[in-house]
Design a protein around this motif. Structure first.
Motif, PDB file in Angstrom:
ATOM      1  N   ASP A 156       7.679  -4.007   2.143  1.00  0.00           N
ATOM      2  CA  ASP A 156       8.395  -3.079   3.029  1.00  0.00           C
ATOM      3  C   ASP A 156       8.696  -1.782   2.303  1.00  0.00           C
ATOM      4  N   THR A 157       7.642  -1.173   1.760  1.00  0.00           N
ATOM      5  CA  THR A 157       7.785   0.016   0.925  1.00  0.00           C
ATOM      6  C   THR A 157       6.634   0.967   1.206  1.00  0.00           C
ATOM      7  N   PRO A 158       6.788   2.268   0.978  1.00  0.00           N
ATOM      8  CA  PRO A 158       5.642   3.165   1.130  1.00  0.00           C
ATOM      9  C   PRO A 158       4.527   2.779   0.168  1.00  0.00           C
ATOM     10  N   VAL A 159       3.283   2.840   0.644  1.00  0.00           N
ATOM     11  CA  VAL A 159       2.128   2.482  -0.178  1.00  0.00           C
ATOM     12  C   VAL A 159       1.079   3.583  -0.064  1.00  0.00           C
ATOM     13  N   THR A 160       0.204   3.634  -1.047  1.00  0.00           N
ATOM     14  CA  THR A 160      -0.910   4.575  -1.015  1.00  0.00           C
ATOM     15  C   THR A 160      -2.210   3.789  -1.159  1.00  0.00           C
ATOM     16  N   VAL A 161      -3.081   3.941  -0.158  1.00  0.00           N
ATOM     17  CA  VAL A 161      -4.333   3.199  -0.097  1.00  0.00           C
ATOM     18  C   VAL A 161      -5.470   4.191   0.156  1.00  0.00           C
ATOM     19  N   PHE A 162      -6.436   4.243  -0.770  1.00  0.00           N
ATOM     20  CA  PHE A 162      -7.546   5.199  -0.660  1.00  0.00           C
ATOM     21  C   PHE A 162      -7.031   6.626  -0.474  1.00  0.00           C
ATOM     22  N   GLY A 163      -5.976   6.986  -1.186  1.00  0.00           N
ATOM     23  CA  GLY A 163      -5.437   8.328  -1.127  1.00  0.00           C
ATOM     24  C   GLY A 163      -4.571   8.624   0.077  1.00  0.00           C
ATOM     25  N   MET A 164      -4.360   7.659   0.947  1.00  0.00           N
ATOM     26  CA  MET A 164      -3.552   7.845   2.162  1.00  0.00           C
ATOM     27  C   MET A 164      -2.233   7.098   2.020  1.00  0.00           C
ATOM     28  N   THR A 165      -1.133   7.800   2.221  1.00  0.00           N
ATOM     29  CA  THR A 165       0.187   7.181   2.148  1.00  0.00           C
ATOM     30  C   THR A 165       0.566   6.599   3.506  1.00  0.00           C
ATOM     31  N   VAL A 166       1.044   5.371   3.489  1.00  0.00           N
ATOM     32  CA  VAL A 166       1.448   4.665   4.705  1.00  0.00           C
ATOM     33  C   VAL A 166       2.855   4.137   4.519  1.00  0.00           C
ATOM     34  N   ARG A 167       3.686   4.332   5.515  1.00  0.00           N
ATOM     35  CA  ARG A 167       5.049   3.808   5.517  1.00  0.00           C
ATOM     36  C   ARG A 167       5.171   2.707   6.545  1.00  0.00           C
ATOM     37  N   ALA A 168       6.100   1.810   6.340  1.00  0.00           N
ATOM     38  CA  ALA A 168       6.302   0.718   7.289  1.00  0.00           C
ATOM     39  C   ALA A 168       6.514   1.285   8.688  1.00  0.00           C
ATOM     40  N   ASP A 169       5.840   0.676   9.660  1.00  0.00           N
ATOM     41  CA  ASP A 169       5.899   1.033  11.079  1.00  0.00           C
ATOM     42  C   ASP A 169       5.087   2.266  11.445  1.00  0.00           C
ATOM     43  N   ASP A 170       4.368   2.882  10.489  1.00  0.00           N
ATOM     44  CA  ASP A 170       3.380   3.886  10.869  1.00  0.00           C
ATOM     45  C   ASP A 170       2.294   3.217  11.717  1.00  0.00           C
ATOM     46  N   TRP A 171       1.764   3.950  12.686  1.00  0.00           N
ATOM     47  CA  TRP A 171       0.609   3.461  13.446  1.00  0.00           C
ATOM     48  C   TRP A 171      -0.664   3.797  12.677  1.00  0.00           C
ATOM     49  N   VAL A 172      -1.494   2.777  12.426  1.00  0.00           N
ATOM     50  CA  VAL A 172      -2.707   2.923  11.627  1.00  0.00           C
ATOM     51  C   VAL A 172      -3.911   2.445  12.431  1.00  0.00           C
ATOM     52  N   HIS A 173      -4.995   3.209  12.362  1.00  0.00           N
ATOM     53  CA  HIS A 173      -6.273   2.821  12.965  1.00  0.00           C
ATOM     54  C   HIS A 173      -7.286   2.722  11.836  1.00  0.00           C
TER      55      HIS A 173
END
Length: 230
Positions: A156-173
């Protein structure tokens, strides 16, 4: 995020979503998409959902108390089981380019699918390619045979995957091209933007099917396309 929009998002690829975000924003230049080449368990797989985030590590043994590692592991599974559907797991492997420990295989894909999650985005490793849970796409950094010393380090923490930062509850495709975070403020306009993206591309695509297609007809179609696109 309406049921109609979700169904539409599941039917299009990630490049289309990237283009539609630009249409909705009325400009180019948003930055929340992955860089580099990904691996995917199902080349036709598309996954969209609200992010449930965590970090893992696996290259070297942990120096933490094994009891703490087990406690965090169970907290991770509990957290994943409580996501609002649809949800996508987004995991940062802290070993980065040296990632060796496969967290995603037959066992974890089956468990997470049973929890109601829609799929996975990770810069880490996957395995058991012939035995993963069906209809549960895993977009990963690489394929490998071993789980090494894999364990959860944060959740439940911000993460960076392939240079993209994602936060919990962001909508991801995500799909075989990579992934994109859908800005919350474009969601109300996104369905219309996807339809417009598809319609403007058809200007050129349909022109190529004409029996008399040549450079002049291409030039006219491309001009119309440029006037219509963002």
């Amino acid at each position: 995020m309406t049921p109609t929009l979700l169904e539409l998002l599941r039917s299009v690829d990630t490049p289309t979503v990237c283009n539609a975000i630009e249409v909705a924003q009325g400009k180019r230049g948003f930055n929340d998409f992955t860089r580099g080449t990904v691996q995917i368990s199902d080349p036709s797989g598309v996954v969209v959902g609200k992010a449930r985030t965590a970090k893992i590590a696996a290259k070297v043994p942990s120096t933490e108390d094994p009891a703490l590692i087990r406690e965090r592991r169970m907290a991770y599974y509990k957290y994943m089981s409580e996501g609002t559907e649809p949800s996508i797991v987004v995991i940062e492997d802290e070993d980065g380019a040296d990632a060796v420990g496969a967290f995603w295989g037959e066992l974890n894909t089956t468990v997470h699918k049973a929890f109601g999650l829609a799929g996975v985005l990770t810069n880490g490793v996957m395995r058991d390619l012939g035995d993963m849970a069906p209809d549960f796409p895993v977009v990963a950094g690489r394929v490998g045979p071993s789980h090494a010393f894999v364990r959860v380090t944060e959740l439940d923490t911000p993460v960076t995957v392939f240079g993209m930062t994602v936060r919990a509850d962001d909508w991801v495709h995500a799909d075989r091209h990579g992934a994109v975070v859908i800005p919350a403020d474009v969601i109300p306009q996104l369905e219309d933007a996807i339809r417009k993206t598809q319609a403007t591309e058809r200007i050129v695509l349909d022109a190529t099917k004409a029996e008399d297609f040549d450079f002049s007809s291409f030039e006219a179609a491309w001009s119309a396309f440029e006037n219509a696109r963002t």
